[in-house]
Design a protein around this motif. Structure first.
Motif, PDB file in Angstrom:
ATOM      1  N   ARG A  99      -2.712  -1.856  -6.095  1.00 33.56           N
ATOM      2  CA  ARG A  99      -4.043  -2.364  -5.774  1.00 33.56           C
ATOM      3  C   ARG A  99      -4.277  -3.665  -6.548  1.00 33.56           C
ATOM      4  O   ARG A  99      -3.869  -3.790  -7.716  1.00 33.56           O
TER       5      ARG A  99
ATOM      6  N   ALA B 295      -5.070   0.831   8.372  1.00 29.94           N
ATOM      7  CA  ALA B 295      -5.830   1.203   7.177  1.00 29.94           C
ATOM      8  C   ALA B 295      -5.326   0.489   5.932  1.00 29.94           C
ATOM      9  O   ALA B 295      -6.095   0.232   5.000  1.00 29.94           O
ATOM     10  N   GLN B 296      -4.040   0.142   5.901  1.00 25.09           N
ATOM     11  CA  GLN B 296      -3.432  -0.403   4.678  1.00 25.09           C
ATOM     12  C   GLN B 296      -4.116  -1.688   4.194  1.00 25.09           C
ATOM     13  O   GLN B 296      -4.473  -1.788   3.013  1.00 25.09           O
TER      14      GLN B 296
ATOM     15  N   LYS C 145     -10.469  -3.529   0.010  1.00 29.41           N
ATOM     16  CA  LYS C 145     -11.564  -2.800  -0.630  1.00 29.41           C
ATOM     17  C   LYS C 145     -11.529  -2.969  -2.141  1.00 29.41           C
ATOM     18  O   LYS C 145     -12.561  -2.892  -2.825  1.00 29.41           O
TER      19      LYS C 145
ATOM     20  N   ASP D 210       0.817  -1.207   0.000  1.00 28.95           N
ATOM     21  CA  ASP D 210       0.000   0.000   0.000  1.00 28.95           C
ATOM     22  C   ASP D 210       0.854   1.261   0.000  1.00 28.95           C
ATOM     23  O   ASP D 210       0.678   2.145  -0.854  1.00 28.95           O
TER      24      ASP D 210
ATOM     25  N   ARG E  67      -7.568  -0.897   2.771  1.00 27.84           N
ATOM     26  CA  ARG E  67      -7.542  -0.275   1.441  1.00 27.84           C
ATOM     27  C   ARG E  67      -7.323  -1.331   0.353  1.00 27.84           C
ATOM     28  O   ARG E  67      -7.945  -1.276  -0.716  1.00 27.84           O
TER      29      ARG E  67
END
Length: 256
Positions: free
Chosen positions: A129, A155-156, A162, A123, A159
């Protein structure tokens, strides 16, 4: 990756548990890192990072393992690890263990500065991604203590997850609370460990999710074991397996 961008030469530190209990996490790590444009090497000579010895107060053996690991991991652009606890040991504790050794301290610091937990690396460093990953499912995520508190991994992974097509992620009550594994803690204090993981298992069930994800295999084995003993149908995976598009295989405990 742009063709003009040089490839990052990455050393994958596999970890003991992954090597012995869940090798597919290592293969998933390689797949994701290569997709992110990295040249991946698995250095020979790597063994235990020394975390169990360190946690048990055996600093002499922890220091010996730190020196061995440093020798194996020097010379790479980055060291990437699919475990917050092992990454935390190398990045945060190696300089502490070898603080009084004038020869080894700078080497420990140099390796520590290049060491990353894998999802933070993908990330933050790679900005990557998982465009091809897909998993139809409802998941919840547990934050491991070392990854969260020593490395700031929060958070990494979310993300990255997601971006996995078809995956729904539901917050877990007490997601930052220890699962009760704690390395040697669960061996030394099994009754306390079981009480802690019982609360965690109940919280996981309350989400209604069919998938449990995390970034440390030790935590996952502990939680998956409790869920299995309770008759739960929740299936546990290391998050990198889904991120790498390998979430269609056996869950943790199913391939034992």
């Amino acid at each position: 990756m742009n063709e003009s961008t040089p490839s990052r030469r990455v050393a994958l530190f596999v970890t003991c548990l992954v090597d012995l209990m869940r090798p597919r996490i290592g293969f998933a790590a390689i797949r994701a890192l290569e997709a992110a444009g990295c040249e991946v090497i698995v250095p020979e000579g790597q063994t235990c990072c020394g975390q169990p010895a360190l946690n048990s107060g055996d600093r002499d053996h922890a220091a010996a393992l730190a020196r061995r690991t440093i020798e194996a991991l020097e010379g790479y652009d980055h060291i990437v690890i699919p475990s917050g606890s092992c990454a935390g040991t190398i990045r945060c504790h190696y300089p502490e263990i070898l603080a009084d050794d004038a020869h080894w301290l700078p080497r420990a610091q140099a390796v520590a500065e290049r060491t990353w937990e894998i999802m933070a690396f993908l990330d933050e460093v790679c900005g990557w991604r998982p465009e091809a990953a897909r998993c139809e499912g409802h998941a919840t995520y547990h934050d491991s203590c070392s990854g969260l508190r020593e490395l700031g991994v929060k958070a990494q992974p979310r993300r990255l997850l997601k971006a996995v097509e078809g995956l729904t992620l539901t917050p877990l009550a007490g997601e930052e609370t220890c699962c009760g594994f704690g390395g040697t803690f669960c061996v030394k204090y099994p009754a306390i460990s079981n009480a802690i993981v019982a609360e965690k298992a109940a919280a996981i069930e309350a989400t209604g999710a069919g998938l449990l994800l995390a970034g440390d295999l030790g935590c996952l084995m502990n939680m998956a074991g409790k869920l299995h003993r309770d008759g739960s149908k929740v299936r546990a995976f290391h998050a990198i397996e889904l991120i790498a598009g390998m979430g269609d295989g056996p869950a943790i405990g199913e391939d034992a």
